[in-house]
Write an enzyme that holds these catalytic residues in place. Structure first.
Site, PDB file in Angstrom:
ATOM      1  N   HIS A 124      -4.752   1.730   7.278  1.00 35.49           N
ATOM      2  CA  HIS A 124      -3.332   1.957   6.994  1.00 35.49           C
ATOM      3  C   HIS A 124      -2.648   2.446   8.262  1.00 35.49           C
ATOM      4  O   HIS A 124      -3.285   3.066   9.123  1.00 35.49           O
ATOM      5  CB  HIS A 124      -3.134   3.019   5.899  1.00 35.49           C
ATOM      6  CG  HIS A 124      -3.515   2.577   4.531  1.00 35.49           C
ATOM      7  ND1 HIS A 124      -4.188   3.395   3.640  1.00 35.49           N
ATOM      8  CD2 HIS A 124      -3.314   1.406   3.876  1.00 35.49           C
ATOM      9  CE1 HIS A 124      -4.383   2.746   2.510  1.00 35.49           C
ATOM     10  NE2 HIS A 124      -3.864   1.540   2.628  1.00 35.49           N
ATOM     11  N   GLU A 134       0.812  -1.220   0.000  1.00 28.10           N
ATOM     12  CA  GLU A 134       0.000   0.000   0.000  1.00 28.10           C
ATOM     13  C   GLU A 134       0.845   1.269   0.000  1.00 28.10           C
ATOM     14  O   GLU A 134       0.348   2.360   0.252  1.00 28.10           O
ATOM     15  CB  GLU A 134      -0.935  -0.012   1.212  1.00 28.10           C
ATOM     16  CG  GLU A 134      -1.877  -1.208   1.248  1.00 28.10           C
ATOM     17  CD  GLU A 134      -3.080  -1.062   0.324  1.00 28.10           C
ATOM     18  OE1 GLU A 134      -3.681   0.022   0.289  1.00 28.10           O
ATOM     19  OE2 GLU A 134      -3.421  -2.039  -0.365  1.00 28.10           O
ATOM     20  N   CYS A 164      -2.806  11.552   3.471  1.00 32.15           N
ATOM     21  CA  CYS A 164      -3.130  10.685   2.334  1.00 32.15           C
ATOM     22  C   CYS A 164      -2.851  11.389   1.005  1.00 32.15           C
ATOM     23  O   CYS A 164      -2.565  10.741   0.008  1.00 32.15           O
ATOM     24  CB  CYS A 164      -4.601  10.279   2.370  1.00 32.15           C
ATOM     25  SG  CYS A 164      -4.976   8.936   3.523  1.00 32.15           S
TER      26      CYS A 164
END
Length: 475
Positions: free
Chosen positions: A279, A203, A398
């Site tokens: 995450h 990720e 993000c």
């Protein structure tokens, strides 16, 4: 080529590179920067609720979105950091709807026919191929700066994002965009994304933090994983998926030529993943000698922190641990307290770039007010409105990919991707010209939206001078 042969080649490259003057001593004499490359929000920004495990994404599924407002919020944050004295860049979005992916899945005919058929026959597939998720460039790639790597170059590995179909469509174009931004092979190395398999689920920087004394010195790269791919007896979450595997982290470290003495692997707490922490950057964030994290962030936390300090060296790390009784995991996820950016200002002080949701939450606001008085390097908090991103499941952190560089490397970056007053105005004008004020699910099947989007992206590649990175530009 075997692993041993690759290591030998890396060593030869490093010797050759150092002969050009790029020695550790020379690097320390250079100016050092951490540049944040924010993802430009695409013209089809929408809320489809595609990400199981991401509470904010699911809660806002099918709401009306505003692509124009979203893009402008992201650009405003980027420009604000420039005004603080930071270096700031942008990365182009993906093309959506992804007609090429829909054709691979058997939808045929004209582009308009492909859109109509997919929307009617398989709404879930259609929405996945319309995802706006590439805006979150913390998931674009893992980046290791030249001070850490065997050959003295900045290394990039695009994330494969295999856990979510809509995100697994991104890596190839992400690689194209990164190569268009960091093109000089003397300074930058680009790797193919890891195999498209759940055993190597990767990720990107959302599960990677680099700690260092300063950006130009060798640091410690912290890789955080959710599960072991090949040993199912190890702890793992039960409700939500663990998207990052240990094996993926280890593979990226090998590709980047990282020394074992500069790498630490820690497991994310499985229980906290099951509370919606999809995450690591939803529960922890680091910058230079600061690691800011929630009490429940890590599995076998004490051992991991001890290893971090041992590999960091004599200078103490600032471990800022937020107790559950001051900020609950629920409040941390709702406000994205840890999906904030910690940046080092030109003054040397650190500040937190936080969403306004943190300011509006009583417990989180109270904690941040206290934090800046505790004598840590973090001296202030700056709040930004990024609600369009927050509603889709991503906060300020993000939206950015961090790239530490020295002045020679920065000069080798495609300068058109860096934010200046002129480029900021040009990109805002581009958004005003091409973006819709509102977008609904029904709009996504409109062939005219696809034409508008491609026209916008084609113009953007010319503004940024990144080349023909999209399939529709390549014939």
């Amino acid at each position: 080529m075997t692993d041993d042969e690759k290591i030998k080649v890396a060593r030869v490259l490093k010797v050759a590179y150092e002969s050009t003057g790029n020695t550790p001593r020379m690097r320390e004499s250079m100016k050092q920067f951490e540049v944040n490359f924010d993802g430009l929000v695409g013209p089809t920004h929408n809320y489809a609720g595609l990400s199981f495990g991401n509470v904010a994404s699911l809660n806002n599924a099918n709401a009306v979105s505003s692509p124009k407002q979203a893009a402008k919020q992201g650009l405003a944050k980027a420009k604000a950091l420039v005004d603080m004295g930071m270096m700031q860049g942008v990365l182009a979005p993906q093309e959506r709807p992804d007609i090429a992916a829909l054709r691979r899945l058997g939808f045929t005919g004209s582009d308009a026919r492909v859109l109509e058929s997919a929307a009617k026959q398989s709404r879930e597939i259609f929405l996945a191929c319309c995802s706006a998720s590439s805006m979150w460039t913390a998931n674009a790639a893992t980046v290791s700066p030249s001070a850490d790597t065997a050959d003295g170059r900045v290394h990039f590995t695009p994330a494969n994002l295999t856990n979510k179909f809509h995100r697994s469509l991104e890596p190839q174009v992400t690689g194209n965009i990164l190569r268009g931004t960091f093109a000089d092979e003397k300074y930058f190395a680009h790797h193919q994304h890891l195999p498209d398999n759940e055993h190597f689920g990767d990720e990107g920087a959302a599960n990677h933090t680099r700690l260092c004394s300063n950006y130009g010195q060798a640091g410690v790269e912290l890789f955080v994983y959710g599960r072991h791919a090949f040993d199912t007896s190890k702890p793992a979450p039960k409700k939500y998926p663990a998207r990052q595997t240990l094996e993926a982290c280890q593979a990226v470290a090998r590709l980047h030529g990282l020394d074992d003495d500069g790498v630490v692997y820690m497991q994310q707490n499985p229980d906290v993943i099951d509370q919606g922490v999809f995450h690591n950057d939803v529960i922890a964030v680091g910058n230079q000698n600061v690691l800011f994290f929630h009490e429940q962030a890590f599995f076998q936390k004490e051992a991991g922190l001890k290893e971090l300090q041992a590999k960091f060296g004599d200078e103490p790390l600032h471990f800022i641990e937020v107790p559950t009784d001051e900020v609950s995991v629920l409040d941390a996820v709702k406000t994205y307290l840890f999906n904030t950016q910690i940046i080092t200002l030109p003054s040397g002080d650190m500040t937190i770039i936080a969403p306004t949701e943190c300011q509006e939450n009583e417990a989180v606001s109270r904690y941040l007010d206290k934090l800046v008085t505790l004598g840590t390097p973090i001296k202030s908090v700056n709040y930004f409105d990024v609600k369009q991103s927050m509603r889709n499941g991503g906060g300020p952190a993000c939206l950015r990919l961090r790239v530490a560089m020295n002045d020679q490397e920065l000069a080798a970056v495609n300068q058109n991707t860096l934010i200046s007053d002129t480029q900021f105005a040009r990109l805002n004008a581009w958004v005003d010209k091409h973006y819709r004020d509102e977008l609904t699910e029904n709009d996504l099947r409109d062939p005219q939206l696809l034409i508008e989007s491609r026209t916008a992206l084609d113009e953007l590649t010319q503004i940024l001078k990144i080349g023909s990175v999209y399939p529709f530009q390549q014939g």
